[in-house]
Structures are given as C-alpha cells and as structure tokens.
Design a protein around this motif. Structure first.
Motif, PDB file in Angstrom:
ATOM      1  N   GLY A 354      78.848  40.971   0.771  1.00 33.81           N
ATOM      2  CA  GLY A 354      80.179  40.869   1.250  1.00 33.81           C
ATOM      3  C   GLY A 354      79.677  38.913   2.758  1.00 33.81           C
ATOM      4  O   GLY A 354      78.537  38.645   2.596  1.00 33.81           O
ATOM      5  N   VAL A 355      80.783  39.290   3.078  1.00 35.00           N
ATOM      6  CA  VAL A 355      80.338  37.794   4.490  1.00 35.00           C
ATOM      7  C   VAL A 355      81.629  38.301   5.823  1.00 35.00           C
ATOM      8  O   VAL A 355      81.887  39.455   5.773  1.00 35.00           O
ATOM      9  CB  VAL A 355      80.990  36.493   4.020  1.00 35.00           C
ATOM     10  CG1 VAL A 355      80.602  35.893   2.748  1.00 35.00           C
ATOM     11  CG2 VAL A 355      82.893  37.259   4.440  1.00 35.00           C
ATOM     12  N   TRP A 356      80.546  38.053   7.121  1.00 35.66           N
ATOM     13  CA  TRP A 356      81.284  38.218   7.978  1.00 35.66           C
ATOM     14  C   TRP A 356      81.421  36.966   8.501  1.00 35.66           C
ATOM     15  O   TRP A 356      81.364  35.479   8.071  1.00 35.66           O
ATOM     16  CB  TRP A 356      80.073  39.093   9.149  1.00 35.66           C
ATOM     17  CG  TRP A 356      78.352  37.870   9.371  1.00 35.66           C
ATOM     18  CD1 TRP A 356      77.727  37.480   8.566  1.00 35.66           C
ATOM     19  CD2 TRP A 356      79.227  37.179  10.293  1.00 35.66           C
ATOM     20  NE1 TRP A 356      77.298  36.481   8.712  1.00 35.66           N
ATOM     21  CE2 TRP A 356      77.221  35.757  10.192  1.00 35.66           C
ATOM     22  CE3 TRP A 356      79.691  36.652  11.252  1.00 35.66           C
ATOM     23  CZ2 TRP A 356      77.095  34.815  10.411  1.00 35.66           C
ATOM     24  CZ3 TRP A 356      79.097  35.541  11.867  1.00 35.66           C
ATOM     25  CH2 TRP A 356      78.159  34.270  11.843  1.00 35.66           C
ATOM     26  N   VAL A 357      82.986  36.918   9.481  1.00 34.77           N
ATOM     27  CA  VAL A 357      83.412  36.028  10.238  1.00 34.77           C
ATOM     28  C   VAL A 357      83.936  36.809  11.598  1.00 34.77           C
ATOM     29  O   VAL A 357      84.008  37.597  11.767  1.00 34.77           O
ATOM     30  CB  VAL A 357      85.270  35.990   9.400  1.00 34.77           C
ATOM     31  CG1 VAL A 357      85.280  34.932  10.296  1.00 34.77           C
ATOM     32  CG2 VAL A 357      84.854  35.436   7.958  1.00 34.77           C
ATOM     33  N   ALA A 358      83.357  35.327  12.058  1.00 34.86           N
ATOM     34  CA  ALA A 358      83.299  35.962  13.740  1.00 34.86           C
ATOM     35  C   ALA A 358      84.859  36.739  14.540  1.00 34.86           C
ATOM     36  O   ALA A 358      85.977  36.083  13.731  1.00 34.86           O
ATOM     37  CB  ALA A 358      83.311  35.052  14.839  1.00 34.86           C
ATOM     38  N   ALA A 359      84.669  37.895  15.016  1.00 29.95           N
ATOM     39  CA  ALA A 359      85.736  38.228  14.802  1.00 29.95           C
ATOM     40  C   ALA A 359      87.535  37.902  15.344  1.00 29.95           C
ATOM     41  O   ALA A 359      88.344  37.935  15.758  1.00 29.95           O
ATOM     42  CB  ALA A 359      85.727  39.736  16.276  1.00 29.95           C
ATOM     43  N   ASP A 360      86.210  36.608  16.385  1.00 32.00           N
ATOM     44  CA  ASP A 360      88.272  35.805  17.254  1.00 32.00           C
ATOM     45  C   ASP A 360      87.845  34.246  16.991  1.00 32.00           C
ATOM     46  O   ASP A 360      89.144  33.830  17.715  1.00 32.00           O
ATOM     47  CB  ASP A 360      87.266  35.822  19.119  1.00 32.00           C
ATOM     48  CG  ASP A 360      85.796  35.074  18.488  1.00 32.00           C
ATOM     49  OD1 ASP A 360      85.320  34.618  17.718  1.00 32.00           O
ATOM     50  OD2 ASP A 360      85.503  34.546  20.368  1.00 32.00           O
ATOM     51  N   ASP A 361      87.439  34.353  15.222  1.00 32.75           N
ATOM     52  CA  ASP A 361      87.832  33.288  14.721  1.00 32.75           C
ATOM     53  C   ASP A 361      88.998  33.356  13.890  1.00 32.75           C
ATOM     54  O   ASP A 361      88.819  33.849  12.307  1.00 32.75           O
ATOM     55  CB  ASP A 361      86.087  32.821  14.022  1.00 32.75           C
ATOM     56  CG  ASP A 361      86.489  31.939  13.106  1.00 32.75           C
ATOM     57  OD1 ASP A 361      87.796  31.062  13.428  1.00 32.75           O
ATOM     58  OD2 ASP A 361      85.665  31.373  12.350  1.00 32.75           O
ATOM     59  N   MET A 362      90.224  32.874  14.715  1.00 35.59           N
ATOM     60  CA  MET A 362      91.615  33.229  13.231  1.00 35.59           C
ATOM     61  C   MET A 362      91.612  32.340  12.015  1.00 35.59           C
ATOM     62  O   MET A 362      91.652  33.124  10.933  1.00 35.59           O
ATOM     63  CB  MET A 362      92.719  33.290  14.745  1.00 35.59           C
ATOM     64  CG  MET A 362      93.963  34.106  13.679  1.00 35.59           C
ATOM     65  SD  MET A 362      95.549  33.830  14.378  1.00 35.59           S
ATOM     66  CE  MET A 362      95.631  31.852  14.371  1.00 35.59           C
TER      67      MET A 362
END
Length: 393
Positions: A354-362
């Motif tokens: 999978g991938v990760w996306v920054a938790a604060d990057d809407m």
C-alpha cells in the motif's frame, strides 16, 4: 503478568495472547497473572482460559465508582497517561499473587507485558523480592494509555517526574527488554544507556496464519457487488487525526467529481460514538458506517473482504501496532495515515502492500481517494504481482 488478557477482546490483547499460546506449545510451564474476567468490557469468547492449556490467575482490578472517578480526576490534573492508570488498585493483590506463584511453582522468569504502568510496578516489586528471578519487559501497543512513546508524549510537573522515576526504576531491574519495532528499541537504548546490546530485542507483532487462511475464501464471496468499501478495523481516536481524513472525504463529496453513491467508509471496533459524532459534525455521516467490536475471527473476515484497508497510525516512528501486520496478511491495499511512522513506512515499502499519506495532508488524501475509487470502479488491480511474502511475521 499482564493487565489485559482474553477473554477481553479488542486492542492490546492479541500480542500477549499469542505469546502465551506459543510459550505453552513450546513446553514452558506457564502461569498467567492477569485481570479479573469480570472487568472485561468487550469479550472474545473463542479466547481465554479454556483455550489455553495453562494456569491463569485472575486478580480483581476494577475499582469502585468513587475510586475510578478520583483516578480519572488525578490523571486529568496530572496531564499524564502513565500514572495512575485504571488498574492501579490491583497492584498489591497482583504482587501477592505473583509472589505466591513464584514460590509454590518455583518460577524462574517473569515476563511482563507492559500495556499498563501498574503491571510494570508489580513486576519491579516482584523482582526486588526475588533477586534470582529473571525479569523480561515486553513493551507493546504504544498507544494503549502508557508512556512508551517516550519522547512523543509531553509531560510536565510533579507527575511527569514520578512517571520517569517509576519507568527508570523498573527498567533498571530488567534482564531483557523486548520492543515491537526497531524505533521503540532504539528509544529504549537511548534512554537507558546502561542496557547492553544483548539485553534489548525486537520481537515484531504478527498474525495467526490459520485464521487468515480460513477467512480468505468466504471474504472473496462477500466482496462481490458490494460497491467500493474502505474499512478500518479496531480502535481509532482523536490523536490519529481522523478529522483530517473526514474533511478529505467531505471535499470529495462537495466537489462530486467522482460521485460517492457506491462508496462506503466502514469502521468496526472501539470508539464508534466518537467516529459517528465526528462524521456528523463534518457532514459525511451519510458515507460513514460504524459498528461495535466483533470477535477476532469476524474482524479478520472483515479485513479480508475490504477493497481498501484504512490504517490510522498514532504519532511516532515506533507506533505501528499489531493491526499493521494483520493488514499485511490480508493482501488488500492499505492506505495508511502517517504521523512520522518510520517503522510503518518501512513495512509498507518492504512488502509493497500500500501507500502512506501524511495524516495532516488533506489534499494528498483527496487525491489518493480519487485515484483509488477510479481504479476500483474500473477493475484495476491495486497491488502489483507477485506480492512479497509476509510469512516471516
């Protein structure tokens, strides 16, 4: 020694449960000292004393309503998650039970699963009485109301000083320290530099292979004609930044670029009222579905039947948790919401799950959701074949 043990279900149970099963299967003469069964707040009836061929002593750890209220007030005033915890009332009884078991059964090793500070205090007291006893501290499940995020938890004042003193006192008595990830062990080594390299070990979380094998065939059937399902299984709370994710979902809904009539965001597990109220306040409650905890077998089936698994990590490079490893085994695409989780990122990159996306990057989350919905509707395979094996976990 653990303050959280089946038949209690939910987070924080699986690691110590499978440790107990493995030690028992390996021929160790195992005795578990834990909480009283009546204190469980969510149960998994398929786990517990009857499923474990070992002695289990249960100590009452449920304080009266007045004492529970005073404990909450003290914790709120202290601004700390370490001391006192909700099991503080059991310290003396658990200590006495440990001593009795060690004497009567001639135990040589005490393994404490550090999910609650009170268990750490009991272990240190027991080690002080029996100098020849080997003490192993297992630092696991970093978000479960304990101080093991180390530098990631802010503390101040008198209670912060007490936290550190208790922590140092217990770790100084340990013969071995186990951590769930490289990041956690590095923090332990940095903080307690008297520990020799051979005293600290990484023992990662894992998954029950047989349980997943049994779930895969049924999950393929249930995934047919169910629309696009994003699913999170387990606890989620404010520190995991679910608010940002729901705002990203709202942005998709407001723009209506892709239409969301066939898309569901499902949350199964702890804190459903929080999820519902947050979804309603942001305006995405028509897309969000919440249910209470289910037994572990059913949770695995839900994981295997999702189109995309949502993974909300807590703050800190070592905060990974057992759910990450179970998610890896499902062979489903994982969308992880990241808060500097270096160990978690490495796992996703190593396994290609999978991938990760920054938790604060809407905006990044909006873009990812758009892409995933488009691909799923067009029957695009999300994970590249062949998948990297995760059997080592």
């Amino acid at each position: 020694l653990t303050a959280t043990f089946p038949p209690r279900g939910g987070s924080g149970v699986q690691r110590v449960w499978y440790q107990a099963l493995a030690m028992n299967a390996a021929g160790f003469d195992l005795h578990v000292v834990t909480e009283n069964e009546s204190a469980t707040w969510v149960a998994d009836k398929k786990s517990g004393d009857t499923a474990l061929a070992a002695a289990v002593s249960r100590v009452n750890s449920s304080p009266s309503k007045i004492l529970r209220l005073l404990s909450r007030i003290a914790s709120r005033l202290a601004g700390t998650t370490m001391y006192p915890d909700s099991h503080w009332q059991w310290i003396l009884s658990a200590y006495r039970r440990c001593c009795k078991v060690i004497i009567s059964e001639e135990k040589q090793v005490l393994l404490v699963s550090f999910g609650h500070p009170s268990a750490l205090i009991v272990a240190a007291l027991t080690k002080r009485r029996f100098s020849g006893l080997k003490l192993v501290i297992d630092v696991r499940d970093l978000w479960v109301g304990n101080p093991n995020q180390f530098s990631y938890v802010r503390r101040s004042g008198l209670m912060a000083s007490l936290d550190r003193r208790i922590e140092r006192w217990a770790f100084a008595k340990a013969d071995r320290v186990i951590g769930v990830s490289t990041g956690v062990v590095e923090e332990i080594q940095h903080r307690y530099q008297w520990l020799r390299p051979d005293q600290t070990h990484v023992v990662q979380n894992g998954f029950d292979a047989a349980m997943f094998d049994a779930s895969e065939s049924s999950s393929e059937t249930s995934r047919t004609n169910s629309g696009v399902v994003f699913r999170h299984v387990g606890f989620v709370g404010p520190t995991q930044r679910l608010d940002v994710f729901f705002r990203a979902v709202f942005q998709l809904k407001a723009n209506d670029d892709i239409g969301l009539s066939d898309v569901r965001f499902e949350f199964t597990g702890g804190n459903p009222e929080y999820v519902r109220s947050l979804a309603a306040s942001i305006g995405v409650d028509d897309l969000v579905y919440c249910t209470e905890y289910v037994e572990h077998q059913e949770a695995v089936e839900l994981m295997c039947s999702a189109d995309v698994l949502l993974l909300f990590w807590g703050l800190g490079k070592g905060t990974v948790g057992g759910k990450t490893y179970e998610y890896l085994r499902t062979n489903r695409f994982i969308m992880a919401l990241d808060q500097e989780n270096q160990d978690g990122r490495a796992l996703l990159e190593e396994t290609g799950r999978g991938v990760w996306v920054a938790a604060d990057d809407m905006s990044g989350q909006v873009e990812m959701l758009n892409s995933l919905v488009f691909k799923l509707r067009n029957k695009v395979v999300l994970l590249e074949e062949p998948l990297v094996s995760v059997s080592k976990y």
